[in-house]
Write an enzyme that holds these catalytic residues in place. Structure first.
Site, short mmCIF file in Angstrom:
data_model
loop_
_atom_site.label_atom_id
_atom_site.label_comp_id
_atom_site.label_asym_id
_atom_site.label_seq_id
_atom_site.Cartn_x
_atom_site.Cartn_y
_atom_site.Cartn_z
N ARG A 1 0.84 -1.20 0.00
CA ARG A 1 0.00 0.00 0.00
C ARG A 1 0.87 1.25 0.00
O ARG A 1 2.08 1.18 0.18
CB ARG A 1 -0.95 -0.02 1.20
CG ARG A 1 -1.92 -1.21 1.07
CD ARG A 1 -3.02 -1.17 2.05
NE ARG A 1 -4.01 -0.18 1.63
CZ ARG A 1 -5.06 0.14 2.37
NH1 ARG A 1 -5.24 -0.42 3.54
NH2 ARG A 1 -5.92 1.03 1.94
N ASN B 1 -9.90 -1.54 13.68
CA ASN B 1 -9.58 -0.68 12.54
C ASN B 1 -10.46 -1.20 11.41
O ASN B 1 -10.10 -2.15 10.73
CB ASN B 1 -8.10 -0.78 12.17
CG ASN B 1 -7.74 0.13 11.02
OD1 ASN B 1 -8.60 0.57 10.27
ND2 ASN B 1 -6.46 0.41 10.86
#
Length: 143
Positions: free
Chosen positions: A17, A73
């Site tokens: 990412r 999360n």
């Protein structure tokens, strides 16, 4: 005391990412970071990650049934998963929402969290230390 740490979609792919947003820690390194911090603060962390909304809901049901505190999360589910929100609301032990990045400094669609309204608090923008700060907050909530 056990704490369930739930991570949503794409967090298992931190290594590929955008490092300017998510840092350069791999997911296994993040898990180790969370587990070590949990031990330091007197917790046993059960860290899980899924790209599947239904699996995360099942884990929240498990936490609700066992009265286990949760650090979550929700990743992209943060912004639109009312199903995860409703499952999170069932958790009567403390529940803290975390984010590696600061959603409010990013795209406008990330500015809304459907989860934060049922969480004890939200911590974001501190990279992997968002989880450490959540553990510290959790310790204060249950003391």
């Amino acid at each position: 005391m056990k704490v369930l740490v739930l991570n949503g979609p794409n967090l298992g792919r931190l290594d590929i990412r955008d490092s300017s947003i998510y840092g350069d820690m791999t997911y296994p390194a993040l898990v180790a970071h969370i587990e070590n911090a949990a031990k330091t603060h007197g917790f046993e962390a059960d860290v899980r990650q899924s790209n599947d909304e239904a699996e995360i809901i099942g884990w929240l049901h498990e936490a609700a049934d066992t009265k286990t505190p949760v650090i979550i999360n929700p990743a992209a589910f943060t912004h639109y998963s009312y199903a995860i929100r409703d499952a999170a609301e069932l958790v009567k032990a403390p529940l803290i929402e975390v984010h590696l990045s600061n959603p409010l400094s990013r795209e406008e669609f990330r500015h809304t969290s459907v989860i934060s309204g049922v969480a004890n608090g939200t911590i974001g923008g501190f990279g992997p230390n968002s989880y450490v700060l959540a553990l510290i907050a959790l310790k204060a909530l249950i003391s």
